[in-house]
Motif scaffolding. Sequence first.
Motif, PDB file in Angstrom:
ATOM      1  N   TYR A 119       0.853  -1.184   0.000  1.00 48.99           N
ATOM      2  CA  TYR A 119       0.000   0.000   0.000  1.00 48.99           C
ATOM      3  C   TYR A 119       0.889   1.234   0.000  1.00 48.99           C
ATOM      4  O   TYR A 119       2.035   1.173   0.451  1.00 48.99           O
ATOM      5  CB  TYR A 119      -0.875  -0.007   1.261  1.00 48.99           C
ATOM      6  CG  TYR A 119      -2.100   0.867   1.184  1.00 48.99           C
ATOM      7  CD1 TYR A 119      -3.235   0.432   0.510  1.00 48.99           C
ATOM      8  CD2 TYR A 119      -2.114   2.124   1.769  1.00 48.99           C
ATOM      9  CE1 TYR A 119      -4.352   1.228   0.431  1.00 48.99           C
ATOM     10  CE2 TYR A 119      -3.239   2.927   1.694  1.00 48.99           C
ATOM     11  CZ  TYR A 119      -4.356   2.470   1.024  1.00 48.99           C
ATOM     12  OH  TYR A 119      -5.473   3.261   0.947  1.00 48.99           O
ATOM     13  N   ALA A 120       0.359   2.344  -0.506  1.00 50.40           N
ATOM     14  CA  ALA A 120       1.067   3.635  -0.436  1.00 50.40           C
ATOM     15  C   ALA A 120       0.388   4.486   0.631  1.00 50.40           C
ATOM     16  O   ALA A 120      -0.815   4.723   0.563  1.00 50.40           O
ATOM     17  CB  ALA A 120       1.023   4.342  -1.788  1.00 50.40           C
ATOM     18  N   PHE A 121       1.161   4.902   1.620  1.00 52.63           N
ATOM     19  CA  PHE A 121       0.638   5.697   2.727  1.00 52.63           C
ATOM     20  C   PHE A 121       1.028   7.159   2.506  1.00 52.63           C
ATOM     21  O   PHE A 121       2.226   7.458   2.386  1.00 52.63           O
ATOM     22  CB  PHE A 121       1.186   5.177   4.058  1.00 52.63           C
ATOM     23  CG  PHE A 121       0.648   3.818   4.410  1.00 52.63           C
ATOM     24  CD1 PHE A 121      -0.437   3.680   5.258  1.00 52.63           C
ATOM     25  CD2 PHE A 121       1.211   2.669   3.855  1.00 52.63           C
ATOM     26  CE1 PHE A 121      -0.950   2.428   5.569  1.00 52.63           C
ATOM     27  CE2 PHE A 121       0.705   1.407   4.155  1.00 52.63           C
ATOM     28  CZ  PHE A 121      -0.376   1.290   5.021  1.00 52.63           C
ATOM     29  N   GLY A 122       0.040   8.048   2.480  1.00 55.34           N
ATOM     30  CA  GLY A 122       0.352   9.425   2.098  1.00 55.34           C
ATOM     31  C   GLY A 122      -0.398  10.495   2.857  1.00 55.34           C
ATOM     32  O   GLY A 122      -0.538  11.604   2.354  1.00 55.34           O
TER      33      GLY A 122
ATOM     34  N   ILE B  64       5.770   4.213   0.020  1.00 51.25           N
ATOM     35  CA  ILE B  64       5.248   3.050  -0.677  1.00 51.25           C
ATOM     36  C   ILE B  64       5.787   1.833   0.059  1.00 51.25           C
ATOM     37  O   ILE B  64       7.001   1.668   0.196  1.00 51.25           O
ATOM     38  CB  ILE B  64       5.643   3.074  -2.160  1.00 51.25           C
ATOM     39  CG1 ILE B  64       5.003   4.323  -2.795  1.00 51.25           C
ATOM     40  CG2 ILE B  64       5.198   1.801  -2.859  1.00 51.25           C
ATOM     41  CD1 ILE B  64       5.455   4.616  -4.188  1.00 51.25           C
TER      42      ILE B  64
ATOM     43  N   PRO C 170      -1.179  13.637   4.745  1.00 51.94           N
ATOM     44  CA  PRO C 170      -0.323  14.831   4.846  1.00 51.94           C
ATOM     45  C   PRO C 170       0.341  14.964   6.218  1.00 51.94           C
ATOM     46  O   PRO C 170       1.436  15.509   6.330  1.00 51.94           O
ATOM     47  CB  PRO C 170      -1.301  15.983   4.591  1.00 51.94           C
ATOM     48  CG  PRO C 170      -2.413  15.392   3.798  1.00 51.94           C
ATOM     49  CD  PRO C 170      -2.536  13.969   4.275  1.00 51.94           C
TER      50      PRO C 170
ATOM     51  N   VAL D 232       5.496  10.547   1.283  1.00 46.82           N
ATOM     52  CA  VAL D 232       4.622   9.452   0.876  1.00 46.82           C
ATOM     53  C   VAL D 232       5.464   8.181   0.894  1.00 46.82           C
ATOM     54  O   VAL D 232       6.526   8.131   0.273  1.00 46.82           O
ATOM     55  CB  VAL D 232       4.045   9.692  -0.531  1.00 46.82           C
ATOM     56  CG1 VAL D 232       3.286   8.471  -1.027  1.00 46.82           C
ATOM     57  CG2 VAL D 232       3.142  10.934  -0.526  1.00 46.82           C
TER      58      VAL D 232
END
Lengths: 249, 249
Positions: A92-95, A108, A97, A106
């Motif tokens: 998953y990509a955690f982004g 990955i 703010p 961000v």
Amino acid sequence: MVGSVQFGNVAERREQPPALAVSTVIFALRDDDRTGRKGLWLPLVRRTREPFLGQWALPGGPLGARDSLVDAAAANLRDTTGLIPRYLEQLYAFGDPARSPTRRVVSIVYWALVRENDAQHTESAATSVLLDDPNVAWFRADDVEVMEHLAFDHSRIIDYALWRLRNKVEYGSIAHRLLGERFTLAQVRGVYEAVLNKSLDPANFRRQLRAAADIEETDEFLSGGKHRPPRLYRYSGSTSHPLESETIS
Amino acid sequence: MVGSVQFGNVAERREQPPALAVSTVIFALRDDDRTGRKGLWLPLVRRTREPFLGQWALPGGPLGARDSLVDAAAANLRDTTGLIPRYLEQLYAFGDPARSPTRRVVSIVYWALVRENDAQHTESAATSVLLDDPNVAWFRADDVEVMEHLAFDHSRIIDYALWRLRNKVEYGSIAHRLLGERFTLAQVRGVYEAVLNKSLDPANFRRQLRAAADIEETDEFLSGGKHRPPRLYRYSGSTSHPLESETIS
């Protein structure tokens, strides 16, 4: 949005384009002395700089200008822990703010299930980073004291990885990755117990597992041992898409 | 790696930190006049600047400094196509160093399955971008002529989205998303036909579907129509993790 504008260095860094990092969650089966059964363990790295100086975090680092995502994940993992898994899968990509207190990052996240032997070999071979470096260690995934106090949103990342393992990955596939090509039903029970984090009744488990679609008998039996040798089974499920089990170049 | 060093502007841009973009793949069911059955359609946007000027691409754009990933995906989708889906799911992060000919860009791709009515409503409501703008249009997912000539690696992204749909998502869940809470077995067959891109025998399909675990009968029947009203079914599968079906803020 206008109301959330801040001033000072942090606010300025927040206006920069988001930075990219790549992290990994590596699960292996290990004996757990407390429970007497197998548990899920993962390697963590202690942060040696701010933010979150001194706290444990997932192995990771920045994305280099020329590496593919999976190669960057593998390189960061090797450099911090000495581990070299055969494949990595994108988790998953955690982004959010707000996930880093300074500049926006961000991450990955890749993950892998590795065999106990692989994890041990890698430790003692090569750079032995895991054995010698006090800033790298394996922890039980159910070690609440550690898992709830990780740097950044890494606690949340591990929670999600465990959720995926419990809900979205076929058990035959998990057994295949954690145990290898061939495994006994008792070993599969150990995998279920580790993933679900509870003991299971052997007889009930055997009955239920035979109905599961993704594990099939082989004609082979486990050699060695004093008793009647147990039958070996294998994963019979579908193969992944190449993007879902990326080999590392 | 040293051997691949290049000179000039492109090489310089390649040394910059990777840029982040967010794109979306939106699938809807629509009648397909050629086949007489439902097909999968998706909206594309024609590029109005280099690289790939004039070629069709997935809706998307850069990640703003303060939006969450899913909000950035939703905003880019709305601005380019006028579409406002209820949720988006993260599909995958694509980051091959060579996927853009100029600066390196990592694209985090979200996807959604939307109801035919939603897609039509959104077109005629709000900005009507889809109807008025010659640079935005819906295409059949099996329109090889278009799908094989998309900008960047977007053909590969759509291929992967279709693979996920065919292999990893429960059909009950797909039907739920494309059709709504309640649906008839004939509508579910339409979904299977669209996803698999082939006609299915109604009687065989009915028999096989009843054995599927993730669709269950309701006590309701479809009202209207001249014939005996068909029974309505619903998705009975598990709910997603919040990270896997993100509502847009």
